[in-house]
Design a protein around this motif. Structure first.
Motif, PDB file in Angstrom:
ATOM      1  N   ARG A  40       0.822  -1.209   0.000  1.00 22.56           N
ATOM      2  CA  ARG A  40       0.000   0.000   0.000  1.00 22.56           C
ATOM      3  C   ARG A  40       0.863   1.269   0.000  1.00 22.56           C
ATOM      4  O   ARG A  40       0.327   2.371  -0.126  1.00 22.56           O
ATOM      5  CB  ARG A  40      -0.942   0.006   1.215  1.00 22.56           C
ATOM      6  N   SER A  41       2.161   1.118   0.139  1.00 21.70           N
ATOM      7  CA  SER A  41       3.082   2.254   0.112  1.00 21.70           C
ATOM      8  C   SER A  41       3.935   2.163  -1.147  1.00 21.70           C
ATOM      9  O   SER A  41       4.583   1.140  -1.396  1.00 21.70           O
ATOM     10  CB  SER A  41       3.970   2.237   1.357  1.00 21.70           C
ATOM     11  N   ILE A  42       3.933   3.224  -1.947  1.00 21.09           N
ATOM     12  CA  ILE A  42       4.700   3.287  -3.198  1.00 21.09           C
ATOM     13  C   ILE A  42       5.649   4.479  -3.114  1.00 21.09           C
ATOM     14  O   ILE A  42       5.226   5.598  -2.807  1.00 21.09           O
ATOM     15  CB  ILE A  42       3.787   3.438  -4.429  1.00 21.09           C
ATOM     16  N   ASP A  43       6.933   4.250  -3.404  1.00 20.49           N
ATOM     17  CA  ASP A  43       7.960   5.288  -3.293  1.00 20.49           C
ATOM     18  C   ASP A  43       8.542   5.592  -4.665  1.00 20.49           C
ATOM     19  O   ASP A  43       9.148   4.732  -5.303  1.00 20.49           O
ATOM     20  CB  ASP A  43       9.076   4.810  -2.355  1.00 20.49           C
ATOM     21  N   THR A  44       8.341   6.831  -5.126  1.00 16.95           N
ATOM     22  CA  THR A  44       8.889   7.276  -6.403  1.00 16.95           C
ATOM     23  C   THR A  44       9.628   8.600  -6.196  1.00 16.95           C
ATOM     24  O   THR A  44       9.851   9.032  -5.069  1.00 16.95           O
ATOM     25  CB  THR A  44       7.773   7.386  -7.470  1.00 16.95           C
ATOM     26  N   ALA A  45      10.026   9.236  -7.292  1.00 14.88           N
ATOM     27  CA  ALA A  45      10.736  10.517  -7.230  1.00 14.88           C
ATOM     28  C   ALA A  45      10.719  11.142  -8.617  1.00 14.88           C
ATOM     29  O   ALA A  45      10.644  10.431  -9.625  1.00 14.88           O
ATOM     30  CB  ALA A  45      12.186  10.325  -6.775  1.00 14.88           C
ATOM     31  N   MET A  46      10.837  12.459  -8.660  1.00 15.45           N
ATOM     32  CA  MET A  46      10.883  13.145  -9.946  1.00 15.45           C
ATOM     33  C   MET A  46      12.000  12.605 -10.827  1.00 15.45           C
ATOM     34  O   MET A  46      11.806  12.328 -12.012  1.00 15.45           O
ATOM     35  CB  MET A  46      11.071  14.653  -9.721  1.00 15.45           C
ATOM     36  N   ILE A  47      13.187  12.416 -10.244  1.00 12.43           N
ATOM     37  CA  ILE A  47      14.358  12.029 -11.027  1.00 12.43           C
ATOM     38  C   ILE A  47      14.237  10.599 -11.564  1.00 12.43           C
ATOM     39  O   ILE A  47      14.940  10.225 -12.506  1.00 12.43           O
ATOM     40  CB  ILE A  47      15.655  12.200 -10.195  1.00 12.43           C
ATOM     41  N   THR A  72       6.942  10.902  -2.924  1.00 13.38           N
ATOM     42  CA  THR A  72       7.816  11.350  -4.006  1.00 13.38           C
ATOM     43  C   THR A  72       8.800  12.369  -3.442  1.00 13.38           C
ATOM     44  O   THR A  72       8.761  12.705  -2.264  1.00 13.38           O
ATOM     45  CB  THR A  72       7.029  11.863  -5.222  1.00 13.38           C
ATOM     46  N   LYS A  73       9.717  12.842  -4.306  1.00 15.30           N
ATOM     47  CA  LYS A  73      10.862  13.609  -3.804  1.00 15.30           C
ATOM     48  C   LYS A  73      11.199  14.765  -4.744  1.00 15.30           C
ATOM     49  O   LYS A  73      10.999  14.666  -5.954  1.00 15.30           O
ATOM     50  CB  LYS A  73      12.095  12.698  -3.675  1.00 15.30           C
ATOM     51  N   VAL A  74      11.751  15.824  -4.150  1.00 15.58           N
ATOM     52  CA  VAL A  74      12.233  16.966  -4.935  1.00 15.58           C
ATOM     53  C   VAL A  74      13.706  16.741  -5.259  1.00 15.58           C
ATOM     54  O   VAL A  74      14.513  16.401  -4.388  1.00 15.58           O
ATOM     55  CB  VAL A  74      12.003  18.299  -4.197  1.00 15.58           C
ATOM     56  N   TRP A  75      14.055  16.917  -6.536  1.00 14.04           N
ATOM     57  CA  TRP A  75      15.415  16.654  -6.986  1.00 14.04           C
ATOM     58  C   TRP A  75      16.329  17.854  -6.744  1.00 14.04           C
ATOM     59  O   TRP A  75      15.885  18.989  -6.540  1.00 14.04           O
ATOM     60  CB  TRP A  75      15.418  16.249  -8.466  1.00 14.04           C
ATOM     61  N   ASN A  76      17.625  17.591  -6.814  1.00 15.67           N
ATOM     62  CA  ASN A  76      18.657  18.593  -6.506  1.00 15.67           C
ATOM     63  C   ASN A  76      18.520  19.856  -7.343  1.00 15.67           C
ATOM     64  O   ASN A  76      18.749  20.964  -6.847  1.00 15.67           O
ATOM     65  CB  ASN A  76      20.049  17.993  -6.735  1.00 15.67           C
ATOM     66  N   SER A  77      18.169  19.714  -8.616  1.00 17.12           N
ATOM     67  CA  SER A  77      18.090  20.874  -9.514  1.00 17.12           C
ATOM     68  C   SER A  77      16.896  21.767  -9.186  1.00 17.12           C
ATOM     69  O   SER A  77      16.807  22.881  -9.709  1.00 17.12           O
ATOM     70  CB  SER A  77      18.003  20.405 -10.968  1.00 17.12           C
ATOM     71  N   ASP A  78      15.985  21.280  -8.354  1.00 17.51           N
ATOM     72  CA  ASP A  78      14.793  22.059  -8.001  1.00 17.51           C
ATOM     73  C   ASP A  78      14.855  22.623  -6.586  1.00 17.51           C
ATOM     74  O   ASP A  78      13.837  23.072  -6.051  1.00 17.51           O
ATOM     75  CB  ASP A  78      13.538  21.195  -8.154  1.00 17.51           C
TER      76      ASP A  78
END
Length: 274
Positions: A40-47, A72-78
């Motif tokens: 039930r937990s899904i882990d993604t990211a912009m990158i 989800t996650k904020v990437w270094n360039s942002d």
């Protein structure tokens, strides 16, 4: 399914499904399989460039949104306040969601010294109710301490590389002391040989389990959130089939002795890619 309670009272599945290095077109069937299996937990990211694929799987799933926990996650360039708010909107659109459950800073990138400003944008998203919890990834103790000193909202999670050869004991103790959950990425040590370790294999043979299942169980017993990744349906099921056995204190101690402080990924102080 086991849940942990984060420091703001939010419940999070302790075992989740990661999609790092999963192609966008592979993410949809992989996440669909994971949801069918019981994740039930899904882990993604912009990158990862697969938020769109993850969103499609969520959209076609019969699982109610309130039962899902999406990270989800904020990437270094942002990094930076306004950049982070914009990046969040874009992630939300790709996912096709109204909110995410957990939003994380992907790396501190200390060379640029803007993660505090970035975290303050996460605080705004949290205070506005657009995310249920906020946190960080790959933060050393000194990076977290700055947030504790300069920000208002306690990070709920610190997601870091963690496996039997990199047990992160000092960092985990610091996080526990400050009511922050450690979450393990690369929990099976991608590209490493921990799955072939004789201690792990011996324990696996005893329980009729695989080495991967033993390691996931070790994470769970260690009060760590864990997000194994696979695109193979049988492996996705196998990684979830870990709730029918328990490791003894002696077995936990045997695994504790395997630590080598051996990283497969970069040291957070050296990760300054944008």
């Amino acid at each position: 399914m086991d849940y942990v309670t984060l420091n703001n009272g939010l419940k999070m599945p302790q075992l989740g499904f990661g999609v790092w290095q999963v192609e966008n077109d592979e993410a949809t069937p992989a996440v669909s399989t994971a949801l069918e299996v019981g994740y039930r937990s899904i882990d993604t990211a912009m990158i990862y460039a697969n938020e769109d694929g993850v969103g499609k799987a969520i959209d076609k799933s019969n699982v109610p949104r309130e039962e899902l926990f999406i990270t989800t996650k904020v990437w270094n360039s942002d990094h930076g306040y306004e950049n982070t708010l914009k990046a969040f909107d874009e992630s939300l659109e790709r996912l096709g969601l109204d909110y995410v459950d957990l939003y994380l800073i992907h790396w501190p990138t200390p060379k640029f010294d803007d993660y505090v400003e970035t975290y303050k944008a996460l605080e705004k998203l949290y205070n506005d109710g657009r995310v249920k919890a906020i946190g960080v990834c790959n933060f050393h103790i000194e990076h977290i301490q700055r947030l504790l000193d300069e920000c208002d909202v306690l990070p709920a999670v610190n997601q870091v590389e963690c496996h039997p050869y990199l047990q992160q004991t000092e960092l985990k103790n610091f996080c526990e002391k400050n009511n922050i959950y450690l979450e393990a990425w690369s929990p099976l040590m991608q590209g490493g040989d921990v799955l072939n370790n004789d201690v792990i294999k011996g324990i696996a043979d005893k329980y009729g389990k695989t080495p991967a299942q033993v390691i996931i169980r070790w994470h769970l017993h260690s009060d760590v959130i864990v997000i194994p990744k696979s695109v193979t349906p049988s492996r996705i099921r196998e990684n979830f089939d870990v709730f029918d056995f328990e490791l003894t204190e002696e077995e936990m101690a045997q695994i504790a002795e395997l630590n080598r402080d051996e990283r497969k990924g970069p040291d957070p102080n050296d990760m300054n890619k944008r």
